[in-house]
Each structure stands twice: as structure tokens, then as C-alpha cells.
Design an enzyme around this catalytic site. Sequence first.
Site, PDB file in Angstrom:
ATOM      1  N   ASP A  49     -12.219  19.206  29.646  1.00  9.46           N
ATOM      2  CA  ASP A  49     -10.765  19.312  29.548  1.00  9.46           C
ATOM      3  C   ASP A  49     -10.288  18.962  28.136  1.00  9.46           C
ATOM      4  O   ASP A  49      -9.104  19.033  27.835  1.00  9.46           O
ATOM      5  CB  ASP A  49     -10.068  18.448  30.601  1.00  9.46           C
ATOM      6  CG  ASP A  49     -10.383  16.971  30.485  1.00  9.46           C
ATOM      7  OD1 ASP A  49     -11.152  16.580  29.586  1.00  9.46           O
ATOM      8  OD2 ASP A  49      -9.850  16.182  31.306  1.00  9.46           O
ATOM      9  N   SER A  50     -11.231  18.620  27.262  1.00  6.66           N
ATOM     10  CA  SER A  50     -10.935  18.468  25.835  1.00  6.66           C
ATOM     11  C   SER A  50     -10.397  19.756  25.240  1.00  6.66           C
ATOM     12  O   SER A  50      -9.817  19.749  24.155  1.00  6.66           O
ATOM     13  CB  SER A  50     -12.185  18.027  25.077  1.00  6.66           C
ATOM     14  OG  SER A  50     -13.285  18.864  25.387  1.00  6.66           O
ATOM     15  N   ASP A  88     -15.348  19.868  33.882  1.00  7.88           N
ATOM     16  CA  ASP A  88     -14.469  18.715  33.989  1.00  7.88           C
ATOM     17  C   ASP A  88     -13.410  18.967  35.056  1.00  7.88           C
ATOM     18  O   ASP A  88     -12.780  20.030  35.063  1.00  7.88           O
ATOM     19  CB  ASP A  88     -13.741  18.502  32.660  1.00  7.88           C
ATOM     20  CG  ASP A  88     -14.149  17.217  31.975  1.00  7.88           C
ATOM     21  OD1 ASP A  88     -14.636  16.307  32.665  1.00  7.88           O
ATOM     22  OD2 ASP A  88     -13.965  17.119  30.756  1.00  7.88           O
ATOM     23  N   LYS A 118     -17.615  17.043  36.699  1.00  5.03           N
ATOM     24  CA  LYS A 118     -17.521  15.702  36.117  1.00  5.03           C
ATOM     25  C   LYS A 118     -16.179  15.077  36.471  1.00  5.03           C
ATOM     26  O   LYS A 118     -15.149  15.750  36.385  1.00  5.03           O
ATOM     27  CB  LYS A 118     -17.673  15.738  34.595  1.00  5.03           C
ATOM     28  CG  LYS A 118     -17.583  14.336  33.944  1.00  5.03           C
ATOM     29  CD  LYS A 118     -17.865  14.374  32.471  1.00  5.03           C
ATOM     30  CE  LYS A 118     -16.686  14.878  31.665  1.00  5.03           C
ATOM     31  NZ  LYS A 118     -15.499  13.965  31.749  1.00  5.03           N
ATOM     32  N   GLU A 120     -13.781  11.522  35.802  1.00  4.03           N
ATOM     33  CA  GLU A 120     -13.577  10.296  35.057  1.00  4.03           C
ATOM     34  C   GLU A 120     -13.290   9.142  36.012  1.00  4.03           C
ATOM     35  O   GLU A 120     -12.654   9.320  37.055  1.00  4.03           O
ATOM     36  CB  GLU A 120     -12.403  10.441  34.091  1.00  4.03           C
ATOM     37  CG  GLU A 120     -12.653  11.428  32.960  1.00  4.03           C
ATOM     38  CD  GLU A 120     -11.502  11.441  31.967  1.00  4.03           C
ATOM     39  OE1 GLU A 120     -10.590  10.586  32.075  1.00  4.03           O
ATOM     40  OE2 GLU A 120     -11.498  12.316  31.073  1.00  4.03           O
ATOM     41  N   GLU A 187     -18.523   6.845  27.259  1.00  2.00           N
ATOM     42  CA  GLU A 187     -17.695   7.193  26.094  1.00  2.00           C
ATOM     43  C   GLU A 187     -17.091   5.960  25.439  1.00  2.00           C
ATOM     44  O   GLU A 187     -16.470   5.120  26.104  1.00  2.00           O
ATOM     45  CB  GLU A 187     -16.571   8.155  26.489  1.00  2.00           C
ATOM     46  CG  GLU A 187     -15.700   8.550  25.307  1.00  2.00           C
ATOM     47  CD  GLU A 187     -14.784   9.724  25.588  1.00  2.00           C
ATOM     48  OE1 GLU A 187     -14.010  10.099  24.673  1.00  2.00           O
ATOM     49  OE2 GLU A 187     -14.840  10.278  26.695  1.00  2.00           O
TER      50      GLU A 187
END
Length: 280
Positions: A49-50, A88, A118, A120, A187
Site C-alpha cells: 500500500d506504499s 498488502d 500482509k 499490519e 519495520e
Amino acid sequence: MHQLENKRTVVSLAKKKKKGEKISAVTAYDFPTAQIASEAGIDLILVGDSLGMVLQGHDNTLKVTIDEMIYHTRMVARARPLSLVVSDMPFQSFHISVEKSVENAIRFVKEGGAEAVKLEGGRKRFKVIEAILEAEIPVLGHLGLTPQSVHKFGGFKVQGKMKERAGEILEDAQALEELGVFGIVLESIPMELAQKITETVSIPTIGIGGGKYCDGQILVFHDLVGVTNIYLPKFVRKYADSRTFMKEAIVRYIEDINLGSFPADKESYHLNKDIDEFLK
């Protein structure tokens, strides 16, 4: 058959950790970058999602939608990379309810072609992660600096520097392993903490600002090839200056247009000789 044998999977990545072999990972958001990454031999491609910051120009990742993520995942999957394709799950796609989170994860696999997702976060997301795993979808965890929590953290700040927070991250990593995730992204945490986690869990750790002791490393494609022109964290290493190279190519293109040297005869189409009379 040879290509299929080289296809990376959650199982093959687990074997790499067991053998002490490093894992390489990079983000990719479209067909050509996925092809390039796969041809180079990358183990894992993350459709991150970057892209909200890298492609869309936002200040953070929070505005990225699930439909946008599936769209980009589809492009990456279409390249049929030998790399493991992980998507993501963006902000709000796994925050509302367990049922909706599983539904969204399934969309990534069925509509996007992802081979894993993925998520978070640590203990707050355990129920969601467990439910997605029960739906037979592999999950990659993500601890430390979780960009979707940027407002909670007060910015993109290193996590786990103090003993209490470091302990929480370590405990979350152990719990994620017990739940059954196939790996964990670490991270922006101290390298000593990342080393401790890597030595403690049997699943692969993939660092981005986590230091050299992680089982693997991941960077944003546009950062490492030098396309990005915004501030980059200290953990980014640029392996090329593609932005300057591409800009110079466009400058030369403009010059050739102004000089009349582009397009040349060899770059133009011509009438057949037998219909030259058409022009007279």
C-alpha cells in the site's frame, strides 16, 4: 517444468530460513516492475500500500482503497512472476469485523491473484489473522513501525527503542508464529531487537529498517532504483539513479523534436512505390 521448480512459495521461503539462506523481497505495483523483479531473481514481491505514496503522491498510505490494491495486484500477478506474490491489506480492509476482513482477503486471492496477504499490527489483529488463516490464505505479519498507524505513532518513528515496547514487539512476534503466519516484516526497529526476534522465531523475518540480522530484506522498488525524489529513510540504499537517466532521455527526446531529427526516415512509414502517383 524448470520454471515451476523455481517458483517461490511460503514453503520454499521457510526452507531458506532453515538453511540459513537470505530472502530477497521488493515492492512492485504493475506488470513491468513485477517482470523485472522476477527476472532478477527476487524471492518475494509485495504489492504494497506504499503505492499511495510512491504512485499516487499521498503523504501516507491511509487513502489507498482495497479496489486499488486489487487492481495493482492483478497487474503484478499477470506477469506470472516466479516470486511469491503478497498483497498488502490496506487501511480499513481488516479493521471493521472479522467476517469482512476474511471476505476482503479472499478478494485478493480470487480477484487479484495474490498468493498471500500482509496485515499490519500485533495482538489487536490476532483474531482477524487467525480467521484468514482458517480460510487457507497465507498471512505475512508486520510489526514495528506500521505505517497505517502513523497518526497513533505521531509520525514515521522508530519503534521498540525502549524496553517495554521492545518486549511487546517480541511477544507479538512469538504469538504471530504460534498463530501460523509464514513470516513477519520488521519495520524500523533496533537491529538488536530484530536479531532477538529472528533468533527466537522459526519463521522468516524480513527487515525494512530492521538491520542485517533479519532473514531477509525488503525495499520499495522505486526507492532502490532511484526513481523516488522525496525524503528517504536512512535504511534505503539506492542502487541506481534511474530518475536522472529517464529525465535525460526525455530531454534528448524534446531536443530531437525541436531539431526535426525525430522522427527520422527509418522511423516513418512510406507509401508503396506503385502508388507514388497518388501524391502528384
